[in-house]
Design an enzyme around this catalytic site. Structure first.
Site, mmCIF file in Angstrom:
data_model
loop_
_atom_site.group_PDB
_atom_site.id
_atom_site.type_symbol
_atom_site.label_atom_id
_atom_site.label_comp_id
_atom_site.label_asym_id
_atom_site.label_seq_id
_atom_site.Cartn_x
_atom_site.Cartn_y
_atom_site.Cartn_z
ATOM 1 N N GLU A 1 29.079 46.512 43.101
ATOM 2 C CA GLU A 1 28.211 47.274 44.392
ATOM 3 C C GLU A 1 27.491 48.526 43.815
ATOM 4 O O GLU A 1 28.887 49.161 44.625
ATOM 5 C CB GLU A 1 27.333 46.532 45.498
ATOM 6 C CG GLU A 1 27.242 45.570 45.276
ATOM 7 C CD GLU A 1 27.055 44.622 47.194
ATOM 8 O OE1 GLU A 1 26.807 43.354 46.886
ATOM 9 O OE2 GLU A 1 27.292 45.229 47.820
ATOM 10 N N ASP B 1 24.764 52.054 57.584
ATOM 11 C CA ASP B 1 25.270 52.482 57.313
ATOM 12 C C ASP B 1 26.482 53.464 58.051
ATOM 13 O O ASP B 1 26.071 54.564 58.834
ATOM 14 C CB ASP B 1 26.012 53.297 55.746
ATOM 15 C CG ASP B 1 25.305 52.272 54.412
ATOM 16 O OD1 ASP B 1 26.293 51.209 53.920
ATOM 17 O OD2 ASP B 1 24.652 53.169 53.539
ATOM 18 N N TYR C 1 23.464 37.169 51.162
ATOM 19 C CA TYR C 1 24.583 38.715 51.627
ATOM 20 C C TYR C 1 24.304 38.443 52.848
ATOM 21 O O TYR C 1 23.974 38.078 53.459
ATOM 22 C CB TYR C 1 23.746 40.843 51.092
ATOM 23 C CG TYR C 1 25.300 41.745 51.885
ATOM 24 C CD1 TYR C 1 25.918 41.130 52.853
ATOM 25 C CD2 TYR C 1 24.893 42.510 51.009
ATOM 26 C CE1 TYR C 1 26.436 41.897 52.941
ATOM 27 C CE2 TYR C 1 26.223 43.468 51.528
ATOM 28 C CZ TYR C 1 26.594 43.488 52.587
ATOM 29 O OH TYR C 1 28.141 44.562 52.617
#
Lengths: 294, 413
Positions: free
Chosen positions: A56, A67, A183
């Site tokens: 990724e 993030d 995911y």
């Protein structure tokens, strides 16, 4: 031709490392964009040598709201070193063709690529460069129809995230649109290292599996990420039923920890990748032998 | 607005999946408590706004400005709301709503510190624990508000990423929310963010325009020809405009921060202004599709304004839609003109406005004679928080402010 992402999950669970593309690691003065991109290629080589099945690659955005600090800092370094979407696609184009690549970026980067609003140009460039899948962490299913349609036409997977807070109703919508792999977000919060993720993982995987059973959907590979940092965690996650393990921040911590010594960063990256890949395989062995699968 | 939170092509919900269930829960609470007054929520809010917030605020005919521009200038005095700005209208609404939703904790971002202060006051008033995120640069230029927030018992977390202004503070608050979403409500301070925030914040703020409309009818028996309000994220503007959008005889003017220059520099990622409606392009920032200041790759620019509260690279999606449809005029006023207007309003009307508000009066100076017979201007906040900045900036720019600034030299070293 077999789909490269599907192929990565055949036989064995996949180890899926993440890097911020164009992040050379810490620097006093930013290197040239070419050098930064070449350094990313060297890091990818180290990950592949360590046993990466899919990579990724983050296309850095100025507002990485999903993030944590580690990837934020890596994104800032990459942008300071001159990373752009075009350089990102060149980087992917130059990687070995048989290495499956998933691009991870924020929606505005997709929407604005090519100068005019819309998703088509990004998808075309991604497909041409050899991007196999795309993850857009700030794109919930509600807003995803244009991107999913364009990606389907271009043969690129759109990978969605299932969170611990995702309701059954939302999971149904996510599973309808998701392709490549799912995911599975192991815990709440932003990306970053954490110690214990296995209990949440077990319950999340159980929910996804029962959904697949109930709705007779072809099972998607389920890769677990957010907070994974050690081989032992990777083994636990796979033993709990995951088909893949995604690791980002812990790997970037190795790059950051090596300071400006790039050769050391590459060695440490390969060492941790090797540990994580081994953990992934160990988990698979435990799963086959035992009662752990719930 | 359509049921999916779109204003034309603008709006939407661009947030991580982990937050979507909370957004759905909030949308449901907004529909029931705010729109349908379930459990008497809106009555409860109105009671708090009256007794704690000091509403309704008056409108006032600005005698000197009326004479200066040759029209009837009316001021909506949101500077008289408790805390010194319109921000309380929304903050109190959302903190009360969080209580109705059984949330245990409040987080918020702040730019100038006005929304942060309004939120911490509301939390102290209603007994909710509270954490505020504020860019380091803003902490330094709005120290009195940082002190006020801590006096109210809140934790203030400086954000060191990027240039350390509102954009970074919002991103950091979203990260906190991603960890704590099950127990925490995020009080967004403007008409930005994912649906339902732009609609909900507009509804809480539209008390400004509703009151002004009624008060003008009582005072002069008619609608104004124009409504003028400053716009950063746009909560004061949207709150002033919303009740007038359907009145086609009323022109709406949103005044943005022109900063020092209306250009943008894609190479450095810097826009020396915050003129999102005027020169921004379509994009997605902080959860909604709107107009933003961005470079050709889609990276968000660092905006600039002498006024911290307008210093933001995005704007509310409903405002973007109103500009796109031609219903709303977007204009800019630069730093110098805003500072001059700050002094003018202080000297001629005895009202020391917030630097944000001063932009609306800078616009009035340039266009006051062409706006119609009756003009309503929202005084979104008072300027106590800006005094240090104004002394420094007026001095540095050698503005002729009508009195001698050198007496302050000792303070501006």
């Amino acid at each position: 031709m077999t789909d490269p992402i599907a192929a990565a999950f055949i036989d064995n669970p996949a180890f899926i490392p993440y890097l911020a593309a164009g992040d050379p690691g810490p620097f006093d003065e930013p290197p040239s964009a070419d050098d930064a991109v070449a350094q990313t290629s060297a890091y990818i080589d180290a990950l592949v040598a360590g046993g990466a099945d899919i990579v990724e690659l983050g296309l850095p955005h100025s507002e990485p709201i999903a993030d944590g600090p580690t990837i934020q800092q890596a994104s800032v370094r990459a942008l300071e070193a001159g990373m752009t979407p075009d350089r990102f696609f060149e980087l992917v184009d130059d990687l070995p063709a048989d290495l499956p690549i998933v691009a991870m970026t924020y929606y505005n980067m997709v929407y604005r690529y090519g100068g005019s609003p819309g998703v088509d140009e990004f998808i075309e460039a991604a497909a041409a460069a050899g991007v196999d899948g795309i993850i857009v962490p700030d794109l919930p299913v509600e807003e995803s129809d244009p991107l999913c349609a364009a990606a389907r036409d271009a043969g690129v997977h759109i990978i969605f995230i299932a969170a611990p807070t995702t309701t059954d109703e939302r999971l149904a919508a996510v599973m309808q649109r998701c392709s490549g792999y799912l995911y599975v977000q192991a815990r709440l919060g932003t990306t970053g290292s954490q110690t214990d993720v296995s209990d949440q993982t077990r319950s999340s995987l159980g929910r996804v599996r029962s959904f697949e059973t109930n709705f007779e959907r072809d099972p998607l590979p389920k890769a677990v990420g957010f907070g994974v940092s050690s081989g032992e965690q990777a083994a636990d996650i796979v033993a709990a039923g995951a088909d893949g393990v995604i690791v980002g921040s812990a790997l970037i911590d190795e790059i950051t920890g090596a300071g400006t010594d790039r050769a050391r960063a590459e060695r440490q990256l390969e060492a941790l990748a090797t540990e994580l890949a081994a953990g992934t395989e160990r988990g698979a062995a435990r799963r086959q032998s035992g009662p752990e699968r719930t | 607005m359509s049921s999916d939170g779109m204003f034309g092509e603008f709006g939407g919900q661009f947030v991580p999946e982990a937050l979507m269930p909370a957004i759905e829960e909030l949308t449901d609470a907004y529909d029931r408590y705010v729109q349908e007054n379930e459990a008497g929520f809106m009555d409860d809010l109105q009671s708090h706004l009256r007794s704690f917030g000091g509403r309704p605020t008056p409108i006032q005919r600005a005698d000197q400005l009326s004479e200066r521009y040759g029209c009837e200038v009316y001021l909506k005095r949101e500077d008289l709301v408790h805390g010194g700005a319109h921000k309380l209208n929304n903050a109190l609404g959302q903190v009360l709503l969080a209580q109705y939703m059984d949330k245990e904790r409040i987080i918020a971002e702040t730019g100038a510190g006005q929304h942060g202060t309004a939120t911490t006051m509301s939390c102290a008033h209603l007994g909710m624990p509270c954490e505020i995120y504020m860019g380091r640069h803003d902490v330094n230029r709005q120290r009195p508000n940082v002190f006020r927030m801590r006096l109210n018992g809140a934790t203030v977390n400086p954000v060191d990423i990027g240039r350390g202004t509102l954009k970074e503070a919002i991103s950091e608050t979203m990260r906190d929310w991603a960890r704590t979403v099950e127990t925490t409500h995020y009080v967004i301070g403007s008409v930005v963010g994912p649906h339902p925030y732009p609609a909900m914040v507009r509804d809480f703020q539209s008390v400004i325009g509703r009151e002004a409309k009624r008060q003008l009818r009582e005072e002069i028996g008619e609608l104004p020809d124009a409504v003028v309000a400053c716009a950063g994220g746009g909560s004061n503007a949207m709150g002033s405009f919303a009740p007038f959008v359907e009145e086609s005889s009323v022109d709406l003017h949103a005044v943005e921060a022109g900063g020092s220059d209306l250009s943008i520099d894609g190479d450095t990622g810097i826009a020396p202004n915050s003129a999102t409606l005027s020169i921004g392009t379509r994009g997605v920032l902080h959860g909604s599709h709107t107009k933003i200041l961005q470079d050709e790759d889609g990276q968000i620019m660092e905006s600039h304004s002498v006024s911290a509260g307008l210093d933001y690279a995005g704007v509310g999606p409903e405002l973007a839609a109103l500009v796109e449809s031609g219903r709303l005029t977007a204009a800019t006023v630069d730093d110098d003109t805003a500072l001059e207007a700050f002094h003018r309003l202080s000297q001629t009307e005895g009202i020391i406005p917030a630097l944000e508000t001063a932009h609306a009066f800078g616009y009035l100076e340039a266009h006051g004679e062409a706006l119609g017979d009756t003009v309503l201007v929202t005084v979104s906040g008072r300027g106590d928080k800006d005094l240090e900045t104004v002394i420094e900036e007026s001095h540095r720019r050698e503005l002729d402010v009508g009195f001698d600034l050198s007496v302050f030299d000792a303070e501006v070293q």
